[in-house]
Design a protein around this motif. Structure first.
Motif, mmCIF file in Angstrom:
data_model
loop_
_atom_site.group_PDB
_atom_site.id
_atom_site.type_symbol
_atom_site.label_atom_id
_atom_site.label_comp_id
_atom_site.label_asym_id
_atom_site.label_seq_id
_atom_site.Cartn_x
_atom_site.Cartn_y
_atom_site.Cartn_z
ATOM 1 N N MET A 1 0.839 -1.183 0.000
ATOM 2 C CA MET A 1 0.000 0.000 0.000
ATOM 3 C C MET A 1 0.883 1.245 0.000
ATOM 4 O O MET A 1 1.796 1.363 0.814
ATOM 5 N N VAL A 2 0.625 2.181 -0.914
ATOM 6 C CA VAL A 2 1.409 3.403 -1.028
ATOM 7 C C VAL A 2 0.491 4.593 -0.793
ATOM 8 O O VAL A 2 -0.484 4.788 -1.523
ATOM 9 N N LEU A 3 0.790 5.400 0.237
ATOM 10 C CA LEU A 3 0.011 6.590 0.556
ATOM 11 C C LEU A 3 0.625 7.789 -0.140
ATOM 12 O O LEU A 3 1.833 8.016 -0.064
ATOM 13 N N ILE A 4 -0.212 8.573 -0.833
ATOM 14 C CA ILE A 4 0.263 9.778 -1.509
ATOM 15 C C ILE A 4 -0.462 10.985 -0.926
ATOM 16 O O ILE A 4 -1.694 11.015 -0.876
ATOM 17 N N ALA A 5 0.308 11.976 -0.469
ATOM 18 C CA ALA A 5 -0.264 13.196 0.103
ATOM 19 C C ALA A 5 0.544 14.396 -0.377
ATOM 20 O O ALA A 5 1.718 14.270 -0.738
ATOM 21 N N ASP A 6 -0.100 15.556 -0.375
ATOM 22 C CA ASP A 6 0.532 16.792 -0.836
ATOM 23 C C ASP A 6 1.209 17.484 0.346
ATOM 24 O O ASP A 6 0.545 17.995 1.251
ATOM 25 N N ALA A 7 2.532 17.537 0.331
ATOM 26 C CA ALA A 7 3.282 18.142 1.424
ATOM 27 C C ALA A 7 3.071 19.650 1.507
ATOM 28 O O ALA A 7 3.370 20.263 2.537
ATOM 29 N N GLU A 8 2.565 20.259 0.436
ATOM 30 C CA GLU A 8 2.308 21.695 0.448
ATOM 31 C C GLU A 8 1.033 22.045 1.210
ATOM 32 O O GLU A 8 0.768 23.215 1.467
ATOM 33 N N ASP A 9 0.249 21.042 1.552
ATOM 34 C CA ASP A 9 -1.010 21.246 2.259
ATOM 35 C C ASP A 9 -0.835 20.801 3.719
ATOM 36 O O ASP A 9 -0.722 19.610 3.998
ATOM 37 N N PRO A 10 -0.809 21.740 4.678
ATOM 38 C CA PRO A 10 -0.590 21.347 6.077
ATOM 39 C C PRO A 10 -1.677 20.439 6.626
ATOM 40 O O PRO A 10 -1.405 19.593 7.489
ATOM 41 N N VAL A 11 -2.902 20.587 6.149
ATOM 42 C CA VAL A 11 -3.985 19.703 6.586
ATOM 43 C C VAL A 11 -3.699 18.272 6.148
ATOM 44 O O VAL A 11 -3.856 17.318 6.921
ATOM 45 N N ALA A 12 -3.261 18.113 4.898
ATOM 46 C CA ALA A 12 -2.953 16.782 4.383
ATOM 47 C C ALA A 12 -1.785 16.153 5.132
ATOM 48 O O ALA A 12 -1.763 14.937 5.364
ATOM 49 N N THR A 13 -0.823 16.966 5.519
ATOM 50 C CA THR A 13 0.320 16.449 6.271
ATOM 51 C C THR A 13 -0.123 15.864 7.605
ATOM 52 O O THR A 13 0.304 14.778 8.014
ATOM 53 N N ASP A 14 -1.028 16.581 8.283
ATOM 54 C CA ASP A 14 -1.560 16.079 9.553
ATOM 55 C C ASP A 14 -2.386 14.814 9.341
ATOM 56 O O ASP A 14 -2.295 13.860 10.120
ATOM 57 N N ASP A 15 -3.197 14.806 8.282
ATOM 58 C CA ASP A 15 -4.027 13.633 8.008
ATOM 59 C C ASP A 15 -3.172 12.423 7.644
ATOM 60 O O ASP A 15 -3.491 11.286 8.006
ATOM 61 N N LEU A 16 -2.072 12.651 6.922
ATOM 62 C CA LEU A 16 -1.172 11.559 6.576
ATOM 63 C C LEU A 16 -0.597 10.923 7.840
ATOM 64 O O LEU A 16 -0.494 9.685 7.929
ATOM 65 N N ALA A 17 -0.243 11.742 8.812
ATOM 66 C CA ALA A 17 0.264 11.206 10.071
ATOM 67 C C ALA A 17 -0.796 10.384 10.785
ATOM 68 O O ALA A 17 -0.515 9.309 11.338
ATOM 69 N N ALA A 18 -2.060 10.858 10.747
ATOM 70 C CA ALA A 18 -3.155 10.122 11.387
ATOM 71 C C ALA A 18 -3.410 8.796 10.685
ATOM 72 O O ALA A 18 -3.631 7.758 11.335
ATOM 73 N N VAL A 19 -3.373 8.804 9.348
ATOM 74 C CA VAL A 19 -3.588 7.574 8.582
ATOM 75 C C VAL A 19 -2.454 6.585 8.863
ATOM 76 O O VAL A 19 -2.684 5.384 9.067
ATOM 77 N N SER A 20 -1.223 7.066 8.898
ATOM 78 C CA SER A 20 -0.075 6.187 9.156
ATOM 79 C C SER A 20 -0.203 5.519 10.512
ATOM 80 O O SER A 20 0.028 4.304 10.653
ATOM 81 N N GLY A 21 -0.595 6.297 11.522
ATOM 82 C CA GLY A 21 -0.763 5.724 12.851
ATOM 83 C C GLY A 21 -1.860 4.678 12.897
ATOM 84 O O GLY A 21 -1.702 3.621 13.533
ATOM 85 N N GLU A 22 -2.958 4.930 12.200
ATOM 86 C CA GLU A 22 -4.069 3.981 12.187
ATOM 87 C C GLU A 22 -3.685 2.691 11.468
ATOM 88 O O GLU A 22 -4.038 1.585 11.911
ATOM 89 N N LEU A 23 -2.963 2.810 10.351
ATOM 90 C CA LEU A 23 -2.542 1.613 9.620
ATOM 91 C C LEU A 23 -1.556 0.773 10.437
ATOM 92 O O LEU A 23 -1.588 -0.461 10.386
ATOM 93 N N GLU A 24 -0.699 1.443 11.203
ATOM 94 C CA GLU A 24 0.233 0.702 12.069
ATOM 95 C C GLU A 24 -0.523 -0.076 13.133
ATOM 96 O O GLU A 24 -0.195 -1.232 13.434
ATOM 97 N N LEU A 25 -1.560 0.553 13.697
ATOM 98 C CA LEU A 25 -2.375 -0.132 14.696
ATOM 99 C C LEU A 25 -3.063 -1.358 14.108
ATOM 100 O O LEU A 25 -3.258 -2.367 14.796
ATOM 101 N N ARG A 26 -3.435 -1.268 12.837
ATOM 102 C CA ARG A 26 -4.134 -2.366 12.172
ATOM 103 C C ARG A 26 -3.165 -3.403 11.610
ATOM 104 O O ARG A 26 -3.599 -4.427 11.069
#
Length: 296
Positions: A1-26
């Protein structure tokens, strides 16, 4: 699984961190690719499939989802890949058609398992800024005319305005846009007359939650065409009913379905597709049946 997010968008950066944490838990294996802008997202999706990975997840709203889908469609065999979507806090009308959650913790649940749905894409050709020929694809919905002008004006305003940004863009566009005679030609029907906009819908929702094209389904091989032939004031007077899709039928809206469509107004109109300002008319649209496998 490859996650793609826009680093220029601070909201997306925060959401990417949240998604990464959730996937690790799973206990799900993944890697992340932070890109700069939508062109970077398209390139990252293309390279992901070319490298042999098959599961691409767009972490962001409709513009990013569309950019990732474009990259997948530019490969030799896009249907071999699977597109996952986690919108997070970014606006996404595409996910509403499928009932997918935006919240990262719930959306990650849809990234598990084998459930996928083949959906159509729509190929679009038009004129880019500067007079160059532009070609791309979208998954949800395109607006031509007043809707495109709203997106263009909104994109010029500072992001720091928040939701006020779209409000101001809308009213500036309504005040300055001029309706025109437009010629529409499709495989099933042609239409000519005066209008202030045309909606080319693969999905149902637009404008962050308005069910603008309630009869659309992105797997039936057609786009739904809505020609707005009434006064410009319809753009805001129908909104209350459009939340639930109750604005149709309407004597000021011509409805039909098509596999291919060309739009040529008497003067160039702005085009927005999946939240991205693409270019201007004349434009053509063509349905690509079952072009993308969407993870549901």
């Amino acid at each position: 699984m490859v996650l793609i997010a826009d680093a220029e968008d601070p909201v997306a950066t925060d959401d990417l961190a949240a998604v990464s944490g959730e996937l690790e838990l799973r206990g799900l294996a993944f890697r992340s690719v932070a890109v700069n802008g939508l062109e970077g997202a398209t390139e990252a999706a293309r390279e992901t499939l070319a490298s042999g990975d098959r599961f691409v997840v767009a972490v962001g709203g409709d513009p990013l989802i569309g950019a990732v889908a474009n990259g997948m469609l530019e490969t030799e065999a896009p249907t071999r890949g699977v597109l996952g979507v986690v919108a997070g806090r970014a606006p996404s009308d595409l996910i509403r058609t499928f009932g997918l959650p935006a919240d990262p913790s719930r959306a990650c649940g849809h990234l598990e398992g084998d459930n996928v749905m083949p959906i159509d894409a729509v190929r679009l050709t038009c004129w880019a800024p500067g007079g160059a020929h532009a070609e791309g694809s979208f998954l949800n919905l395109a607006e031509v005319g007043l809707g495109g002008s709203v997106a263009r004006w909104t994109s010029r305003l500072p992001r720091g305005l928040g939701r006020l940004r779209r409000f101001l863009g809308f009213w500036v566009a309504v005040a300055t846009f001029r309706p025109a005679t437009v010629d529409l030609r499709g495989d099933r029907r042609s239409w000519q007359g005066r209008a202030h906009g045309v909606v080319v819908a693969n999905g149902q929702y637009a404008g962050e939650g308005y069910r603008l094209s309630p009869r659309s389904w992105p797997g039936d091989g057609y786009v739904d065409v809505l020609v707005m032939k009434g006064p410009k004031s319809d753009a805001f007077t129908i909104l209350n009913k459009a939340v639930l899709g109750e604005h149709l039928p309407n004597p000021n809206i011509v409805e039909y379905r098509s596999r291919t469509l060309s739009i040529e107004p008497e003067r160039p109109w702005q085009i927005v597709a999946d939240g991205r300002v693409i270019g201007t008319t004349p434009a053509t649209f063509e349905v690509i049946p079952e072009a993308i496998r969407l993870k549901i």
